[in-house]
Design an enzyme around this catalytic site. Structure first.
Site, mmCIF file in Angstrom:
data_model
loop_
_atom_site.group_PDB
_atom_site.id
_atom_site.type_symbol
_atom_site.label_atom_id
_atom_site.label_comp_id
_atom_site.label_asym_id
_atom_site.label_seq_id
_atom_site.Cartn_x
_atom_site.Cartn_y
_atom_site.Cartn_z
ATOM 1 N N LYS A 80 8.457 54.101 45.735
ATOM 2 C CA LYS A 80 7.009 53.930 45.856
ATOM 3 C C LYS A 80 6.448 55.212 46.452
ATOM 4 O O LYS A 80 7.186 55.979 47.093
ATOM 5 C CB LYS A 80 6.724 52.751 46.800
ATOM 6 C CG LYS A 80 5.383 52.106 46.592
ATOM 7 C CD LYS A 80 5.414 51.007 45.562
ATOM 8 C CE LYS A 80 4.035 50.404 45.404
ATOM 9 N NZ LYS A 80 4.015 49.265 44.485
ATOM 10 N N GLY A 180 -7.629 31.598 42.188
ATOM 11 C CA GLY A 180 -7.973 32.965 41.789
ATOM 12 C C GLY A 180 -7.975 33.107 40.281
ATOM 13 O O GLY A 180 -6.957 32.876 39.617
ATOM 14 N N GLY A 182 -8.908 35.936 38.488
ATOM 15 C CA GLY A 182 -9.101 37.349 38.164
ATOM 16 C C GLY A 182 -8.267 37.734 36.956
ATOM 17 O O GLY A 182 -8.036 36.929 36.045
ATOM 18 N N VAL A 184 -5.060 38.226 36.394
ATOM 19 C CA VAL A 184 -3.877 37.418 36.085
ATOM 20 C C VAL A 184 -4.245 35.943 35.951
ATOM 21 O O VAL A 184 -3.863 35.277 34.986
ATOM 22 C CB VAL A 184 -2.774 37.580 37.153
ATOM 23 C CG1 VAL A 184 -1.547 36.762 36.762
ATOM 24 C CG2 VAL A 184 -2.396 39.039 37.329
ATOM 25 N N TYR A 186 -6.954 34.361 35.160
ATOM 26 C CA TYR A 186 -7.658 33.993 33.936
ATOM 27 C C TYR A 186 -6.682 33.926 32.751
ATOM 28 O O TYR A 186 -6.665 32.959 31.987
ATOM 29 C CB TYR A 186 -8.781 35.005 33.641
ATOM 30 C CG TYR A 186 -9.388 34.795 32.275
ATOM 31 C CD1 TYR A 186 -10.281 33.752 32.039
ATOM 32 C CD2 TYR A 186 -9.036 35.625 31.207
ATOM 33 C CE1 TYR A 186 -10.814 33.539 30.774
ATOM 34 C CE2 TYR A 186 -9.557 35.419 29.938
ATOM 35 C CZ TYR A 186 -10.450 34.371 29.732
ATOM 36 O OH TYR A 186 -10.954 34.162 28.474
#
Ligand code: NAD
Length: 368
Positions: A80, A180, A182, A184, A186
């Site tokens: 990362k 949620g 958003g 993902v 949806y």
């Protein structure tokens, strides 16, 4: 922080500090483990309050990527990077090109992707300096928005869990509560609706809820009700740490499976879920669809192949359930075991020398 003690305890391979006076670049690249392949992980840009905070974050995230890639069956390691700065005010073409040059110096040991605070445009600047970057937009041959793939992976994880708990991998007729709606959430609702599941939904954005009602005949509840509604599967797709001491006693589901990262506030909450007979699909395993999709770019992106690979999250979840039973441990522990067993199996392969009897000799420097 005692940096070397930390690196030693969690077996980090390498940490690179990148500094460029001209552009103001201050970045850290952490490579945790490259046993399975090069370390792939996003670049996060964030106005960290201190360098220590940035270092702690990048180390934690890099290690998480090792487990995520390994449990997903990817031939990738964990890494990362973080850039210290405000993504709204501190971005420039030069900054990302400078960062790209640092990535290039690692010769492919680290492959960068988008993350919180960075965009496909930033990746395009990085790409000018190095080929060790994934996450181009579709018009440039890339894999595009990862969210539909993340949602597909969550659905596959749910199937494996449903098979374990209800005796069938079909989600038809089951009630799924989605927190949620958003990117993902949806897409997950769309897939679940196609499967014939009943949806209970919530979001703090009213428009998102209205859309789910009209498109999927979803039943809305208030945001503070979603964790306690009676349902078969609870899908946290908004926030982390939703499974905690306060919420646990109110859960009325048989399965917790969503896209959100760090769903468990602490590992002990995974044990409590198991104790209550609720099957938990470990977050980093079932939300890996986006990673699996973007990693496909390394072989020349093929959407059909990426889709097939994401569908294997079903198999990963089945393996985790099997390990959980074999070892008598909760699923969040079994997920780590799955990842570690794979890394150990590959690291124990005999290194066969094919060239010089004493191994590769260092190349002679040319004498000018
Ligand atoms: P997003 O920002 O598009 O969607 C989050 C949604 O949650 C928004 O609609 C927001 O209004 C809603 N929300 C925020 N607070 C809420 C609350 N208290 N109650 C109900 N709804 C609330 O994010 P996303 O890309 O859909 O990701 C969702 C989660 O999945 C995040 O935790 C993210 O880290 C994780 N994740 C996403 C991906 C991906 O491919 N996008 C991959 C892996 C993990």
């Amino acid at each position: 922080m005692e940096i070397f003690a930390e690196l030693s305890e969690h077996r980090y391979e390498q940490v690179v500090f990148c500094h460029d006076r001209q552009t103001g670049l201050r970045a850290i690249i952490a490579i945790h483990d490259t046993t399975l392949g090069p370390a792939l992980g996003g670049c996060r840009m964030y106005p960290y309050a201190s360098e220590d905070e940035a270092l702690v974050d990048v180390l934690r995230l890099a290690r998480g990527m090792t487990y995520k890639a390994a449990a997903s069956g990817l031939n990738l390691g964990g890494g990362k990077s973080v850039i210290i700065g405000d993504p709204h005010t501190d971005k420039s073409e030069a900054l990302f090109r400078s960062f790209g040059r640092y990535i290039e110096t690692l010769g492919g040991r680290y492959i960068v992707a988008e993350d919180v605070g960075t965009s496909t445009e930033d990746m395009a600047h990085i790409r000018v300096e190095t080929s060790h970057v994934v996450g181009a937009d579709v018009t440039h041959g890339g894999s595009g928005d990862p969210s539909p793939f993340t949602a597909l992976g969550v659905l596959q994880g749910m199937r494996a869990c449903a098979e374990e708990v209800f005796g069938s991998s079909s989600l038809e007729g089951l009630t799924v509560a989605v927190q949620g709606l958003g990117h993902v959430g949806y897409n997950l609702c769309r897939l679940l609706h196609e499967e014939g599941a009943n949806l209970i939904v919530t979001d703090v954005e009213e428009a998102a809820v209205e859309r789910a009602i009209s498109e999927f005949s979803a039943k809305p509840v208030e945001p503070d009700e979603i964790l306690s509604v009676p349902c078969d599967i609870l899908a946290p797709c908004a926030l982390g740490a939703v499974i905690n001491d306060e919420t646990l006693p109110h859960l009325r589901c048989r399965i917790v499976a969503g896209s959100a990262n760090n769903v468990l506030l602490e590992p002990r909450h995974g044990e409590e879920l198991a104790g209550r007979g609720i099957l938990y699909a470990p977050d980093y395993v079932i939300n890996a669809g986006g990673l699996i999709n973007v990693a496909d770019e390394l072989e020349g992106y093929n959407r059909a192949r990426a889709t097939q690979r994401v569908k294997r999250i079903y198999d990963s979840m089945k393996s985790i359930i099997a390990i959980s039973r074999r070892d008598g441990v909760p699923t969040h522990v079994a997920a780590d075991t799955l990842a570690l067993e794979r890394i150990q199996a590959i690291s124990s392969i005999e290194r066969l020398h094919t060239g010089h009897p004493y191994g590769e000799r260092p190349r002679q420097r040319e004498v000018l």
